[in-house]
Design a protein around this motif. Structure first.
Motif, PDB file in Angstrom:
ATOM      1  N   VAL A   1      29.511   8.940  74.323  1.00  0.00           N
ATOM      2  CA  VAL A   1      29.854   9.868  73.237  1.00  0.00           C
ATOM      3  C   VAL A   1      30.720  11.012  73.800  1.00  0.00           C
ATOM      4  CG1 VAL A   1      28.950  11.333  71.394  1.00  0.00           C
ATOM      5  CG2 VAL A   1      27.713   9.259  72.034  1.00  0.00           C
ATOM      6  N   PRO A   2      31.895  11.249  73.156  1.00  0.00           N
ATOM      7  CA  PRO A   2      32.817  12.266  73.697  1.00  0.00           C
ATOM      8  C   PRO A   2      32.324  13.708  73.484  1.00  0.00           C
ATOM      9  CG  PRO A   2      33.730  11.306  71.699  1.00  0.00           C
ATOM     10  CD  PRO A   2      32.470  10.550  71.998  1.00  0.00           C
ATOM     11  N   ILE A   3      31.499  14.123  74.448  1.00  0.00           N
ATOM     12  CA  ILE A   3      30.964  15.483  74.476  1.00  0.00           C
ATOM     13  C   ILE A   3      31.243  16.001  75.886  1.00  0.00           C
ATOM     14  CG2 ILE A   3      28.846  16.890  74.343  1.00  0.00           C
ATOM     15  CD1 ILE A   3      27.612  14.609  72.649  1.00  0.00           C
ATOM     16  N   TRP A   4      31.586  17.277  75.971  1.00  0.00           N
ATOM     17  CA  TRP A   4      31.842  17.864  77.290  1.00  0.00           C
ATOM     18  C   TRP A   4      31.039  19.144  77.465  1.00  0.00           C
ATOM     19  CZ3 TRP A   4      35.544  15.942  74.001  1.00  0.00           C
ATOM     20  CH2 TRP A   4      36.155  14.760  74.432  1.00  0.00           C
ATOM     21  N   GLY A   5      30.509  19.290  78.681  1.00  0.00           N
ATOM     22  CA  GLY A   5      29.758  20.503  78.998  1.00  0.00           C
ATOM     23  C   GLY A   5      30.500  21.298  80.056  1.00  0.00           C
ATOM     24  N   LYS A   6      30.656  22.581  79.791  1.00  0.00           N
ATOM     25  CA  LYS A   6      31.289  23.452  80.784  1.00  0.00           C
ATOM     26  C   LYS A   6      30.203  24.373  81.316  1.00  0.00           C
ATOM     27  CE  LYS A   6      35.410  26.279  81.228  1.00  0.00           C
ATOM     28  NZ  LYS A   6      36.456  26.970  80.478  1.00  0.00           N
TER      29      LYS A   6
ATOM     30  N   TYR B   1      29.009  23.554  75.231  1.00  0.00           N
ATOM     31  CA  TYR B   1      29.308  22.181  74.828  1.00  0.00           C
ATOM     32  C   TYR B   1      30.375  22.123  73.740  1.00  0.00           C
ATOM     33  CZ  TYR B   1      25.253  20.406  77.359  1.00  0.00           C
ATOM     34  OH  TYR B   1      24.366  20.050  78.345  1.00  0.00           O
ATOM     35  N   THR B   2      31.325  21.201  73.925  1.00  0.00           N
ATOM     36  CA  THR B   2      32.313  20.911  72.886  1.00  0.00           C
ATOM     37  C   THR B   2      32.345  19.387  72.703  1.00  0.00           C
ATOM     38  OG1 THR B   2      34.058  20.842  74.560  1.00  0.00           O
ATOM     39  CG2 THR B   2      33.814  22.904  73.339  1.00  0.00           C
ATOM     40  N   CYS B   3      32.956  18.946  71.625  1.00  0.00           N
ATOM     41  CA  CYS B   3      33.016  17.496  71.394  1.00  0.00           C
ATOM     42  C   CYS B   3      34.278  17.145  70.613  1.00  0.00           C
ATOM     43  CB  CYS B   3      31.793  17.033  70.609  1.00  0.00           C
ATOM     44  SG  CYS B   3      31.824  17.504  68.877  1.00  0.00           S
ATOM     45  N   TYR B   4      34.554  15.864  70.551  1.00  0.00           N
ATOM     46  CA  TYR B   4      35.589  15.320  69.663  1.00  0.00           C
ATOM     47  C   TYR B   4      34.776  14.765  68.500  1.00  0.00           C
ATOM     48  CZ  TYR B   4      39.483  12.156  68.312  1.00  0.00           C
ATOM     49  OH  TYR B   4      40.484  11.481  67.654  1.00  0.00           O
TER      50      TYR B   4
ATOM     51  N   TRP C   1      33.449  22.327  85.060  1.00  0.00           N
ATOM     52  CA  TRP C   1      33.169  21.272  84.082  1.00  0.00           C
ATOM     53  C   TRP C   1      32.064  20.368  84.607  1.00  0.00           C
ATOM     54  CZ3 TRP C   1      34.612  21.364  79.176  1.00  0.00           C
ATOM     55  CH2 TRP C   1      35.649  22.234  78.820  1.00  0.00           C
ATOM     56  N   LYS C   2      31.069  20.155  83.764  1.00  0.00           N
ATOM     57  CA  LYS C   2      29.907  19.339  84.117  1.00  0.00           C
ATOM     58  C   LYS C   2      30.334  17.887  84.336  1.00  0.00           C
ATOM     59  CE  LYS C   2      25.456  18.196  81.876  1.00  0.00           C
ATOM     60  NZ  LYS C   2      25.562  16.860  81.286  1.00  0.00           N
ATOM     61  N   GLU C   3      29.636  17.222  85.270  1.00  0.00           N
ATOM     62  CA  GLU C   3      29.861  15.787  85.479  1.00  0.00           C
ATOM     63  C   GLU C   3      28.542  15.075  85.288  1.00  0.00           C
ATOM     64  OE1 GLU C   3      31.727  14.690  89.231  1.00  0.00           O
ATOM     65  OE2 GLU C   3      32.828  16.579  89.125  1.00  0.00           O
ATOM     66  N   ASN C   4      28.560  13.968  84.573  1.00  0.00           N
ATOM     67  CA  ASN C   4      27.323  13.201  84.407  1.00  0.00           C
ATOM     68  C   ASN C   4      27.132  12.260  85.578  1.00  0.00           C
ATOM     69  OD1 ASN C   4      26.455  14.419  82.127  1.00  0.00           O
ATOM     70  ND2 ASN C   4      26.955  12.732  80.735  1.00  0.00           N
TER      71      ASN C   4
ATOM     72  N   LYS D   1      24.960   9.653  76.790  1.00  0.00           N
ATOM     73  CA  LYS D   1      25.576  10.376  77.913  1.00  0.00           C
ATOM     74  C   LYS D   1      26.869   9.697  78.381  1.00  0.00           C
ATOM     75  CE  LYS D   1      22.885  12.539  80.935  1.00  0.00           C
ATOM     76  NZ  LYS D   1      22.198  13.828  80.875  1.00  0.00           N
TER      77      LYS D   1
END
Lengths: 78, 147
Positions: free
Chosen positions: B128-133, B58-61, B143-146, B125
């Motif tokens: 909020v600018p969070i990304w899951g790889k 997980y990464t985020c801005y 890259w994960k998609e919600n 979900k």
């Protein structure tokens, strides 16, 4: 015209040479997209939205000098 | 009333059962509470074309994420009669089976806690600018998609 900082996240960051770019002579988000698509054609196939100073924008938006612009692929937290 | 300020919602690494247990215990002196609602997001070992997901990075801005989480928090506090609200999201690598999201709401009666908890999870979900790889093997990732 002043400089702007462009930050890339998620899969967008992987399509750019760096996750932070400094650009000049960019006055609005349409100009920014034009520049990015020309420099990094791989972006054309990737969905992302734009935030100017941490607020997501819709449509063409002014970018003032010293702004921080972020390229945000679809969020996938949780 | 004290003005609320953005809190850090991010935790490096998984959210441990001990942290969750401690968080519940911390409310034992707030005897006006009649109900808690807890949502725990767990990393799923999805089977994809590329292989089985081993974990999610997980990464985020961060600056925008904290502003957004604060906005959501204020909205939900205004909408429901809550006593307490806690939000934690993991950053970094979280293995399948570990907890990556912990949302905890408390109120006098259950309904407000349950509804607020659900609304928080949905908004986190989505907004909020969070990304899951999703990490699949040594070399593969998607890259994960919600949904």
């Amino acid at each position: 015209m002043g400089k702007i900082k462009v930050r890339a996240f998620g899969m967008i960051a992987e399509k750019l040479p760096s996750n932070e770019l400094e650009l000049e002579n960019i006055a609005n988000t349409d100009q920014l997209l034009g520049y990015l698509y020309q420099q990094y054609p791989a972006l054309k196939h990737t969905k992302f939205s734009i935030a100017v100073n941490r607020k997501q924008v819709h449509g063409n938006e002014l970018i003032l000098p010293e702004s921080e612009v972020a390229l945000l692929p679809p969020f996938s937290g949780g | 009333m004290m003005e609320r300020k953005p809190k850090n919602i991010f935790v490096e690494g998984p959210i441990t059962p001990i942290k969750i247990g401690n968080s519940i215990e911390n409310h034992s002196k707030k005897t006006g509470i009649g109900g808690h609602s807890i949502f725990l997001g767990q990393v799923r070992a999805d089977v994809k074309e590329e292989g089985t997901v081993k974990g999610i990075e997980y990464t985020c801005y961060e600056e925008m994420a904290l502003e957004k989480a604060f906005e959501i928090r204020e909205d939900v506090f205004a909408k429901y009669p809550l006593t307490c609200m806690h939000i934690y999201h993991s950053l970094g690598y979280i293995k399948a089976g570990e907890i990556c999201l912990f949302v905890f709401t408390s109120s006098k009666h259950r309904k407000a806690a349950i509804d607020a908890c659900e609304e928080l999870v949905e908004r986190i979900k989505k907004e909020v600018p969070i990304w899951g790889k999703e990490i699949i093997g040594e070399e593969k990732a998607v890259w994960k998609e919600n949904k």
